[in-house]
Design a protein around this motif. Sequence first.
Motif, PDB file in Angstrom:
ATOM      1  N   GLY A  82       0.825  -1.209   0.000  1.00 13.92           N
ATOM      2  CA  GLY A  82       0.000   0.000   0.000  1.00 13.92           C
ATOM      3  C   GLY A  82       0.853   1.249   0.000  1.00 13.92           C
ATOM      4  N   ALA A  83       1.954   1.221   0.746  1.00 11.50           N
ATOM      5  CA  ALA A  83       2.862   2.367   0.791  1.00 11.50           C
ATOM      6  C   ALA A  83       3.541   2.571  -0.554  1.00 11.50           C
ATOM      7  N   ARG A  84       4.020   1.495  -1.155  1.00 14.32           N
ATOM      8  CA  ARG A  84       4.757   1.602  -2.424  1.00 14.32           C
ATOM      9  C   ARG A  84       3.874   2.040  -3.575  1.00 14.32           C
ATOM     10  N   THR A  85       2.612   1.610  -3.557  1.00 15.97           N
ATOM     11  CA  THR A  85       1.702   1.942  -4.658  1.00 15.97           C
ATOM     12  C   THR A  85       0.904   3.218  -4.400  1.00 15.97           C
ATOM     13  N   GLY A  86       1.028   3.768  -3.195  1.00 17.99           N
ATOM     14  CA  GLY A  86       0.279   4.975  -2.868  1.00 17.99           C
ATOM     15  C   GLY A  86      -1.180   4.727  -2.582  1.00 17.99           C
ATOM     16  N   ASP A  87      -1.532   3.477  -2.273  1.00 21.12           N
ATOM     17  CA  ASP A  87      -2.920   3.128  -1.965  1.00 21.12           C
ATOM     18  C   ASP A  87      -3.124   3.269  -0.458  1.00 21.12           C
ATOM     19  N   LEU A  88      -3.535   4.470  -0.026  1.00 14.50           N
ATOM     20  CA  LEU A  88      -3.682   4.729   1.401  1.00 14.50           C
ATOM     21  C   LEU A  88      -4.804   3.903   2.022  1.00 14.50           C
ATOM     22  N   ARG A  89      -5.833   3.612   1.237  1.00 19.01           N
ATOM     23  CA  ARG A  89      -6.916   2.782   1.757  1.00 19.01           C
ATOM     24  C   ARG A  89      -6.389   1.406   2.129  1.00 19.01           C
ATOM     25  N   ALA A  90      -5.641   0.782   1.218  1.00 15.81           N
ATOM     26  CA  ALA A  90      -5.076  -0.540   1.493  1.00 15.81           C
ATOM     27  C   ALA A  90      -4.096  -0.474   2.653  1.00 15.81           C
ATOM     28  N   TYR A  91      -3.302   0.575   2.686  1.00 22.34           N
ATOM     29  CA  TYR A  91      -2.318   0.754   3.756  1.00 22.34           C
ATOM     30  C   TYR A  91      -3.004   0.803   5.113  1.00 22.34           C
ATOM     31  N   LEU A  92      -4.019   1.665   5.241  1.00 25.21           N
ATOM     32  CA  LEU A  92      -4.683   1.854   6.523  1.00 25.21           C
ATOM     33  C   LEU A  92      -5.477   0.623   6.949  1.00 25.21           C
ATOM     34  N   GLU A  93      -6.145  -0.035   5.987  1.00 23.76           N
ATOM     35  CA  GLU A  93      -6.916  -1.231   6.324  1.00 23.76           C
ATOM     36  C   GLU A  93      -6.009  -2.339   6.847  1.00 23.76           C
ATOM     37  N   ALA A  94      -4.898  -2.581   6.134  1.00 22.34           N
ATOM     38  CA  ALA A  94      -3.980  -3.633   6.552  1.00 22.34           C
ATOM     39  C   ALA A  94      -3.294  -3.272   7.863  1.00 22.34           C
TER      40      ALA A  94
END
Length: 232
Positions: A125-137
């Motif tokens: 999530g961090a590498r791809t800039g997907d904050l939703r995935a980052y925060l959920e995980a």
Amino acid sequence: MSISAIKPVAQPASLRAHVESMLSMAIISGELAPGTLLTVPTLAIQFDVSATPVREAMLDLEGRGFVEPVRNKGFRVTAVSDEVLRELVEVRQLLEPPAMEELARHFPTNHLSELEDLADQIVFGARTGDLRAYLEADQRFHLALTRMLGNRILVDMVADLRSRTRLVGLSAMLESSRLDESAAEHHELLGYLKTGDSAAARALMHRHIHHAVGWWAGNPEVDADSTAVSAN
């Protein structure tokens, strides 16, 4: 106004929860900045749902202090003062680092694969800039570790404190290496838990939470001795 996390809802039974989850993550990460005005009709169009679940979700967010009503206009995203953020972080520091220290003493390695997968999702999530995935995980990772201590009250308290901690500098971190560094700390923590290094697990968790008043809040990091650490 456009929110990257907004997607059509796949399960009608969870419309309200879906809308609240998407908006709360956008507010926590800073994608929806304090002061942003949100209107029910506009959000209903963006989520491709009726106004009812959006209105219900906004009332839930109001109850959590994430938004405040603006007469005849909609809802405005609230700000969390530096003092309140500091107090939230102080309470988290009293709970989470000692919890990880204790967990390291009897870490159940049979759950390691599942936790490593969540840590991988955080890094991705961090590498791809997907904050939703980052925060959920990230939420699932930390609460899974806390549950291993077998104290439901502790889990509820940590979940509540984490949900109230704003990370308004998170989106800005996408343009630097800081989010990657923060994401990597999850694998580092698992390494300490796996080897039973309780002191290192506690120190890492303390540093990790401290980002909430540093990088994650858009501020320079300050170490335990109150010495400013370079933000570069």
